[in-house]
Design an enzyme around this catalytic site. Structure first.
Site, PDB file in Angstrom:
ATOM      1  CD1 TRP A 295      -2.753  -5.103  -4.722  1.00 12.80           C
ATOM      2  CD2 TRP A 295      -1.645  -5.908  -2.931  1.00 12.80           C
ATOM      3  NE1 TRP A 295      -2.559  -6.263  -5.062  1.00 12.80           N
ATOM      4  CE2 TRP A 295      -1.816  -6.904  -4.115  1.00 12.80           C
ATOM      5  CE3 TRP A 295      -1.080  -6.515  -1.982  1.00 12.80           C
ATOM      6  CZ2 TRP A 295      -1.559  -8.235  -4.160  1.00 12.80           C
ATOM      7  CZ3 TRP A 295      -0.716  -7.846  -2.059  1.00 12.80           C
ATOM      8  CH2 TRP A 295      -0.855  -8.773  -2.917  1.00 12.80           C
TER       9      TRP A 295
ATOM     10  CE  LYS B 218       7.406  -6.662 -17.478  1.00 17.85           C
ATOM     11  NZ  LYS B 218       7.999  -7.745 -16.529  1.00 17.85           N
TER      12      LYS B 218
ATOM     13  CD  GLU C 288      10.338 -10.380 -17.229  1.00 11.84           C
ATOM     14  OE1 GLU C 288      10.298 -10.893 -16.292  1.00 11.84           O
ATOM     15  OE2 GLU C 288      10.037  -9.185 -17.102  1.00 11.84           O
TER      16      GLU C 288
ATOM     17  CG  HIS D  96       8.303 -34.440 -23.110  1.00 11.79           C
ATOM     18  ND1 HIS D  96       8.838 -35.592 -23.249  1.00 11.79           N
ATOM     19  CD2 HIS D  96       9.387 -33.719 -23.623  1.00 11.79           C
ATOM     20  CE1 HIS D  96       9.964 -36.014 -23.860  1.00 11.79           C
ATOM     21  NE2 HIS D  96      10.525 -34.549 -23.909  1.00 11.79           N
TER      22      HIS D  96
ATOM     23  CE  LYS E  70       7.868  -1.076 -10.046  1.00 12.48           C
ATOM     24  NZ  LYS E  70       8.197  -1.839 -11.341  1.00 12.48           N
TER      25      LYS E  70
ATOM     26  CD  GLU F 294       3.868  -7.783 -14.949  1.00 13.49           C
ATOM     27  OE1 GLU F 294       3.729  -7.767 -13.750  1.00 13.49           O
ATOM     28  OE2 GLU F 294       5.069  -7.920 -15.124  1.00 13.49           O
TER      29      GLU F 294
ATOM     30  NE  ARG G   1       4.112   1.973  -1.369  1.00  9.02           N
ATOM     31  CZ  ARG G   1       5.281   1.472  -1.113  1.00  9.02           C
ATOM     32  NH1 ARG G   1       6.441   1.798  -1.807  1.00  9.02           N
ATOM     33  NH2 ARG G   1       5.350   0.805   0.106  1.00  9.02           N
TER      34      ARG G   1
ATOM     35  CB  CYS H 145      -0.886  -0.002   1.360  1.00  9.44           C
ATOM     36  SG  CYS H 145      -1.839  -1.485   1.627  1.00  9.44           S
TER      37      CYS H 145
ATOM     38  CG  ASN I  78       2.814  -0.991   2.955  1.00  7.91           C
ATOM     39  OD1 ASN I  78       2.194  -2.201   2.686  1.00  7.91           O
ATOM     40  ND2 ASN I  78       3.704  -0.565   2.594  1.00  7.91           N
ATOM     41  N   GLY I  79       1.091  -3.269   5.433  1.00  7.71           N
ATOM     42  CA  GLY I  79       1.793  -4.607   5.965  1.00  7.71           C
ATOM     43  C   GLY I  79       0.863  -5.470   6.338  1.00  7.71           C
TER      44      GLY I  79
HETATM   45  C1  AGP Z   1       7.378  -7.834 -12.550  1.00  7.47           C
HETATM   46  O1  AGP Z   1       6.737  -7.205 -13.730  1.00  7.47           O
HETATM   47  C2  AGP Z   1       6.343  -7.789 -11.642  1.00  7.47           C
HETATM   48  N1  AGP Z   1       5.954  -6.605 -11.312  1.00  7.47           N
HETATM   49  C3  AGP Z   1       6.851  -8.475 -10.374  1.00  7.47           C
HETATM   50  O2  AGP Z   1       6.918  -9.847 -10.836  1.00  7.47           O
HETATM   51  C4  AGP Z   1       8.086  -8.197  -9.555  1.00  7.47           C
HETATM   52  O3  AGP Z   1       9.143  -8.414 -10.498  1.00  7.47           O
HETATM   53  C5  AGP Z   1       8.188  -8.877  -8.265  1.00  7.47           C
HETATM   54  O4  AGP Z   1       7.210  -8.707  -7.503  1.00  7.47           O
HETATM   55  C6  AGP Z   1       9.640  -8.564  -7.536  1.00  7.47           C
HETATM   56  O5  AGP Z   1       9.350  -7.308  -7.371  1.00  7.47           O
HETATM   57  P1  AGP Z   1      11.099  -6.836  -6.755  1.00  7.47           P
HETATM   58  O6  AGP Z   1      11.921  -6.708  -7.836  1.00  7.47           O
HETATM   59  O7  AGP Z   1      10.482  -5.249  -6.326  1.00  7.47           O
HETATM   60  O8  AGP Z   1      11.411  -7.757  -5.455  1.00  7.47           O
END
Ligand code: AGP
Length: 600
Positions: free
Chosen positions: A73, A479, A475, A498, A595, A482, A27, A2, A97-98
């Site tokens: 969040w 991308k 990766e 397989h 994020k 997400e 966030r 958050c 936050n937490g």
């Molecule tokens: C990547 O596009 C995502 N937003 C997510 O997988 C991110 O890489 C992951 O949460 C790790 O975050 P960090 O690098 O801040 O630890």
């Protein structure tokens, strides 16, 4: 994760807090709220959804000089208005936050003491706990200290105590929180972008520090009630980082920043001489094996690094997702270096994995973007990437910068093990000097966008590759998933037959990567297998093939293999962006995401 913002000062607080929340909306954006002191009482406003919805309900010019705000969040309880922060119980209104792991037990005790709860959140329990403890302590500082010691879990808290309408309190444990001082007054925030408009000077709070902010003063206490002299830090970046500068989305802007990010990151540590690496990197010559631990895209950089370090430095590299690594049997020893990779430096699972390794006396190295973040501060060594503030939830420039650091570490390890000579390093450096222009060429290549137009209507899109190309496929697939919500899977090209190949139908898009020369023939065989079953193949490679077994080709300029992955990922970023744009998705703030995931 958050976003928290608080302000106390001579100016009106509402517009400052809202501005800060908008800078932190990456966030988390399930709901938003604000609480302000107004004529001796605390008024709270909150709305489900984006901050825009909250702005419609508040007076940005309200005559108030102290308040706290939150963008959420959801972790406990639905993403609705009732569960939105701030939460009030008795004399305390807080934002959090937490995760409070023992909130159920605390809630049961508080219910027995007559407290009534409106929301499903752990945060409301925290507010009630503060109120309950205060009834006994009659001192806010002691109340906060005592209450925080009763908590298991993580928190960053902004606190209003209703009888002190000139004071803002804040504290943290594991979740990030900064305190900032500017001409207009004093701030708390989860991250620097929230306050950059007003100041770039800030203090980092350590776990269980308590900050007491008033109009003209900031006092920071440790958990023993001692006043601390904290170093006032200056953020190197600037406000532009928090603006799109003409790009439609932060993600596209950050893709376009990658040439500079590569240059800044590499040249912060490497001038072509191994001495520059020796000077700028910690001495890592004793280590015989490596564990790379991270989440999401950061984990994917570890997969690329594994391929490079094992090939060029001949060191065994174990790559694990942090959420698994932190709970499983470890086989590390004093010859093992544990490398934590994290853009935010606050990802809970990665931080926990770091703490586990440190508890076991294992040396840790963090590769991090956010200066002063928890992972950066707690690791034995830290190498900062120079990506600048990354706002888009889907990482691009930070991922690329992490790859750049791993390229340098590969050179460093290989040289230390006498497997790379000076003249070979010189050749790599010649390619390094070409990279910013090559990155720029690829970023500006509109053809890749066109490919996005040809696949965006499909519901399933495959990525395949072998070895390092599989790591890059992972990766590329993430991308796409997400930001476009299309189901995508990355598969080892040799593994497809397989089982998973049964999913290939007429026109199923398969993005096939082949940049490793030794494996190209095998990968082409796999491509022909899917082609034979009707797939539409997009071939990403560094060598123009003699026959046309593909539908589209993306020909990447060839550079030294230690650097190659840095170029390969860019078209995959662009294709994902275009697909998501065509689908009118919320590219910078995809649904359900945040994020940095600072909770388990
Ligand atoms: C990547 O596009 C995502 N937003 C997510 O997988 C991110 O890489 C992951 O949460 C790790 O975050 P960090 O690098 O801040 O630890």
């Amino acid at each position: 994760m958050c976003g928290i913002v608080g302000y106390v000062g001579k100016d009106k607080c509402v517009s400052k807090i809202i501005h800060g929340l908008e800078a932190l909306e990456y966030r988390g954006y399930d709901s938003a709220g604000i609480a302000i002191f107004n004529k001796g009482k605390v008024d709270t406003f909150k709305e489900q959804g984006r901050i825009e919805n909250l702005k419609k309900r508040i007076d940005l010019e309200a005559e108030s000089h102290l308040g706290i705000g939150h963008t959420r969040w959801a972790t406990h309880g639905e993403a609705n208005k009732i569960n939105a922060h701030p939460h009030t119980q008795g004399k305390f209104t807080i934002v959090h936050n937490g995760i409070i792991e023992n909130y159920i037990e605390l809630k049961q005790d508080l219910l027995k003491n007559g407290y009534v709860f409106l929301s499903e959140t752990d945060t409301e329990v925290m507010a009630a706990l503060l109120d309950f403890v205060y009834k006994e302590e009659k001192d806010v500082l002691k109340t906060i200290q005592k209450s925080c010691k009763m908590i298991r879990g993580s928190f960053a808290l902004g606190i209003l105590f209703h009888d002190n309408e000139d004071t803002l309190y804040a504290t943290r444990l594991s979740s990030p929180l900064i305190v900032a001082s500017g001409e207009e007054g004093n701030f708390i925030a989860s991250d620097v972008p929230a306050i950059l408009e007003f100041t770039n000077k800030y203090y980092l709070l350590d776990d269980l520090d308590i900050a007491v902010l008033k109009n003209e003063s900031v006092t920071i206490y440790n958990q023993y009630n001692e006043v601390l002299k904290k170093e006032l830090l200056t953020f190197e970046g600037n406000m532009e980082a928090g603006q799109k500068q003409g790009f439609e989305h932060f993600m596209l802007k950050e893709i376009h920043e990658q040439d500079n990010v590569f240059y800044e990151t590499i040249h912060s540590y490497f001038d072509g001489s191994i001495d520059s690496l020796k000077q700028n990197f910690p001495d890592l010559s004793n280590f015989k094996k490596i564990d790379i631990v991270a989440c999401g895209s950061a984990y994917h950089t570890g997969l690329v690094a594994k391929s490079l370090i094992e090939e060029y430095a001949v060191m065994p590299v174990n790559v694990e997702v942090a959420s698994e690594y932190r709970y499983k049997q470890s086989f590390y020893d004093n010859n093992t270096l544990v490398i934590l990779v994290s853009q935010s430096g606050e990802t809970a699972d990665t931080l926990a994995a770091l703490r586990k390794a440190k508890t076991d006396g294992i040396t840790t190295l963090a590769i991090v973007n956010v200066v002063g973040s928890s992972i950066a501060r707690e690791a034995d060594h830290v190498i900062y990437i120079k990506a600048g503030i990354e706002i888009a939830v889907a990482t691009t420039k930070a991922y690329l910068a992490q790859l750049a650091i791993f390229s340098l570490l590969t050179i460093y390890f290989a040289y230390q093990r006498k497997l790379l000579k000076d003249e070979q390093i010189n050749k790599i450096y010649e390619d390094i000097k070409k990279m910013p222009n090559l990155i720029r060429q690829i970023v500006d290549n509109q053809e890749y966008f066109m490919i996005g137009d040809k696949v965006f209507q499909h519901q399933n899109i495959f990525f395949i590759g072998r070895d390092i190309d599989y790591a890059l496929s992972m990766e590329g697939s993430l991308k796409l998933k997400e930001i476009s919500y299309i189901n995508s899977v990355a598969y080892q090209a040799g593994e497809l037959k397989h089982g998973t190949i049964s999913l290939i139908e007429e026109d199923t898009p398969v993005i096939a990567l082949s940049t490793k020369d030794e494996l190209r023939e095998k990968t082409i065989s796999n491509i022909k297998e899917v082609k034979a079953r009707g797939a539409k193949v997009i071939y990403v490679t560094t060598e123009m093939p003699k026959e046309k077994f593909y539908d589209e080709i993306i020909l990447i300029p060839r550079v030294h293999p230690i650097l190659q992955s840095i170029l390969v990922i860019i078209p995959l970023q662009l294709i994902s962006y275009k697909v998501a744009k065509n689908k009118d998705c919320d590219i910078d703030k995809p649904r359900n995401l945040a994020k940095s995931v600072t909770v388990e």
